[in-house]
Design a protein around this motif. Sequence first.
Motif, short mmCIF file in Angstrom:
data_model
loop_
_atom_site.label_atom_id
_atom_site.label_comp_id
_atom_site.label_asym_id
_atom_site.label_seq_id
_atom_site.Cartn_x
_atom_site.Cartn_y
_atom_site.Cartn_z
N TYR A 8 87.36 36.02 125.07
CA TYR A 8 88.77 35.74 124.85
C TYR A 8 89.35 36.66 123.77
O TYR A 8 90.49 37.11 123.85
CB TYR A 8 88.98 34.30 124.36
N PHE A 9 88.51 36.88 122.76
CA PHE A 9 89.06 37.58 121.62
C PHE A 9 88.85 39.09 121.71
O PHE A 9 89.51 39.85 121.03
CB PHE A 9 88.53 36.95 120.33
N ARG A 10 87.94 39.51 122.60
CA ARG A 10 87.92 40.94 122.94
C ARG A 10 89.24 41.28 123.60
O ARG A 10 89.86 42.29 123.30
CB ARG A 10 86.77 41.23 123.91
N LEU B 116 93.08 30.79 109.17
CA LEU B 116 91.95 30.53 110.05
C LEU B 116 92.45 29.93 111.35
O LEU B 116 93.44 29.18 111.36
CB LEU B 116 91.00 29.52 109.38
N TYR B 117 91.78 30.29 112.42
CA TYR B 117 92.11 29.70 113.72
C TYR B 117 90.81 29.35 114.42
O TYR B 117 89.89 30.16 114.50
CB TYR B 117 92.93 30.71 114.53
N THR B 118 90.70 28.12 114.90
CA THR B 118 89.56 27.77 115.74
C THR B 118 90.04 26.75 116.77
O THR B 118 91.23 26.44 116.82
CB THR B 118 88.35 27.30 114.91
N GLY B 119 89.14 26.24 117.59
CA GLY B 119 89.61 25.33 118.63
C GLY B 119 88.50 24.55 119.29
O GLY B 119 87.32 24.70 118.97
N ARG B 120 88.96 23.72 120.23
CA ARG B 120 88.01 22.87 120.95
C ARG B 120 88.60 22.57 122.32
O ARG B 120 89.80 22.31 122.45
CB ARG B 120 87.79 21.60 120.14
N GLY B 121 87.74 22.63 123.33
CA GLY B 121 88.16 22.26 124.68
C GLY B 121 87.86 20.78 124.87
O GLY B 121 86.70 20.38 124.88
N PRO B 122 88.88 19.92 124.99
CA PRO B 122 88.65 18.48 125.05
C PRO B 122 88.18 18.02 126.43
O PRO B 122 88.97 17.55 127.23
CB PRO B 122 90.02 17.89 124.71
N ILE C 297 94.24 24.66 114.56
CA ILE C 297 93.18 24.25 115.48
C ILE C 297 93.80 23.96 116.84
O ILE C 297 94.66 23.09 116.98
CB ILE C 297 92.43 23.01 114.96
N GLN C 298 93.34 24.72 117.84
CA GLN C 298 93.88 24.58 119.19
C GLN C 298 93.03 23.62 120.01
O GLN C 298 91.81 23.78 120.08
CB GLN C 298 93.90 25.95 119.87
N LEU C 299 93.66 22.66 120.65
CA LEU C 299 92.96 21.78 121.59
C LEU C 299 93.42 22.16 122.99
O LEU C 299 94.59 21.97 123.34
CB LEU C 299 93.29 20.32 121.28
N1 TRP Z 1 87.85 27.46 124.70
C1 TRP Z 1 87.27 26.72 123.63
C2 TRP Z 1 86.34 25.62 124.20
O1 TRP Z 1 86.27 25.42 125.38
C3 TRP Z 1 88.30 26.10 122.74
C4 TRP Z 1 89.02 27.08 121.86
C5 TRP Z 1 90.37 27.38 121.91
C6 TRP Z 1 88.48 27.83 120.78
N2 TRP Z 1 90.68 28.28 120.95
C7 TRP Z 1 89.56 28.57 120.24
C8 TRP Z 1 87.20 27.93 120.22
C9 TRP Z 1 89.34 29.42 119.16
C10 TRP Z 1 87.01 28.79 119.16
C11 TRP Z 1 88.08 29.52 118.63
O2 TRP Z 1 85.68 24.98 123.45
#
Ligand code: TRP
Length: 688
Positions: free
Chosen positions: A531-533, A375-381, A410-412
């Motif tokens: 982004y993922f397209r 799994l990969y997800t993320g958050r823009g801090p 998890i990418q920040l």
């Molecule tokens: N760009 C997303 C944001 O501003 C953060 C993010 C990075 C993200 N990689 C991701 C979100 C992968 C979902 C999946 O919040």
Amino acid sequence: MILASSVLPGATVFFCAARSPTPCLLPCLGKLVLSPRHSASAPRYHEHFKPAFGSFVRTFSSCPRSATQFYTQFPGVFSAKMSTRTPYQDAALAIVKGAACIALSLKTGRTTRNVKFSKDNKCSITLGPVDNQPTASEEELLKTLTQQKIEENCPFRVFTIPREVATRMYQESYLDEFGIPANVKEVRLVVLPEWNINANIYPTLKSTGQIAEIRFETVKFVAEKRQLCLTLQVVPADNGDAPAVAVEEKVAPEDLPTLSQVLPPSGVEGDDLGNDGQDDQTVTPWDVQANEGGIDYDKLLKKFGCSAITPQLISRIEALTGKRAHHLLRRGIFFSHRDLNLLLDAIEKRQANLASEKREDGAGADAFSGPAFYLYTGRGPSSEALHIGHLVPFMFTKYLQDVFDVPLVIQLTDDEKFLFKENLTLEETHRLAFENAKDIIACGFDPDKTFIFSDLSYIQHLYPVILEIQKKVTYNQVRGLFGFVESDNIGKSAFPAVQAAPSFPTAFPMIFGGKKDVRCLIPQAIDQDPYFRMTRDVAPRLGLLKPALIHSRFIPALQGFKTKMSGSVETSSIYVSDTPEQIKNKINKYAFSGGQATESEQREKGANLEIDVPYQYLTFILPDDDLLKEIGEKYAKGEMLTGEVKAVLIKELQALVGGHQERRAKVTDDMVRQFMDPFRPCFQRYAK
Ligand code: TRP
């Protein structure tokens, strides 16, 4: 000399000049054909017959090459069949053409110069213009992509639509170089989704898996002609006698696949993969706006070209995990996906393999065989504290990690927030990344299976993958996808490759040991889809797997559905750092009600649940289905008042936020550093 012979009704006539370059047409078609280009008096004939021919003469005269070419292009005219042509060949040509478009960065439309069919399922395709001899790695990629498409067992779609509709939807993409005569008003389109589209009257296979193998006998580049000829030997998977062929669909105009759904990810066409700028709603990674009724998610699905999550898909997940689906899935808050079905196929296959190994030697399942996927997800801090809208994808990701027992990255994006937010310094976004990591950890991720990273800290490992991606994406593409303009800083244009990189296991060599074939699933809010397209577009060209995606709706702002909760608008959101008192005040004061203005009116008419913020928040956070249903029914009938629903919500939110705060208080800096260490021994099992 002119010889003329009228053919079928519709007054199409074919001629042949003495020095025709295509004498084979004569015996084959039983018609006489003129190629005016090769005749001394061509212009005269051309003028003379123009009224009858229209553009046909032009098209024809520009490139008559073989009998087959004529034959396939003028279905209404020639009805005799060439006996050697089989559905295997037609299917193989579509597969190989798509692979060639990707591997060699060719357009789909007007780049097929010629196709030939011979016996025993041999055939050839000539592509042009092709400017360079394919490199060894391009040729390798062409073959790999061809084989992958076969293994994918991808179904063909066939439908006949008016030519003008085809042109409007697909521009020239469905044409071969020589086009189609003007008098043809309907075209039969053969589509291999996200791979190839072509006008073709011949039967093709039902799906690509009916082919066992496509052997490339020769790959011949002719520099003077700027063309590439591929000779193929197609090997049927069955005995090849009477293959199942694709059945023609009746498709309503509004259900036709979009241009980007029929084109291959070649990176040279279909640049504008989303925003047409003339919509009444905006959904981009930096702006979400709708009208009063809120976001029209059906419309968004269509526009983005994603698939809806169906009840069948949810059942498959339940069957695979042996657990009831998460309420965010059951209630359609995660509502859209790309290739989730393919991911589930792969997991099912893997489970079946593990089970059979176990039966055979009794110990098979003990032998660790790598994760089913990651799994990969993320958050823009960009802010100190998360709001509950930010928690939604993380809560869901935790559920996925639990039920599938898979690793998670998890990418920040401290780099992103620095580039995109005018007032934030790099020091600040980097610090926020560390702070936000605590909130993320508080969601309960498995420390032995979770890697959290700040881009700024981890960049040296991501960078090789980022560079590969950047080399394959043009400025035109990012501009089309993200709407960048010339005055935007250049960091913005480069950033999408950074968010794309973690979609590939090669970005985590210390975890996956350099393996390329670990699949990835990315839970995200739908605004991140561009982004993922882009990522999915480049993946095949790098010889990597496309990540699967699962998208959520947005949690609306307290003020209502016109926009989503925003981290920077204090009164639009409930933060995970809010006190019980603050939660109560915000809900009572700001939460937009779909109830009636007075109590007696509400008792009489009931509330409109669709636009009622308190009720909608409950659908996000109240796990108890029965309770939610009861509240919904009573509130809609007027048996419950807004104040009572708000009271339930306040209690739930206070519990949710209170629990979160307790867990967060226990997260130490040391724990954060642990989660951020990719070299932990616990990851080494995934490299096997
Ligand atoms: N760009 C997303 C944001 O501003 C953060 C993010 C990075 C993200 N990689 C991701 C979100 C992968 C979902 C999946 O919040």
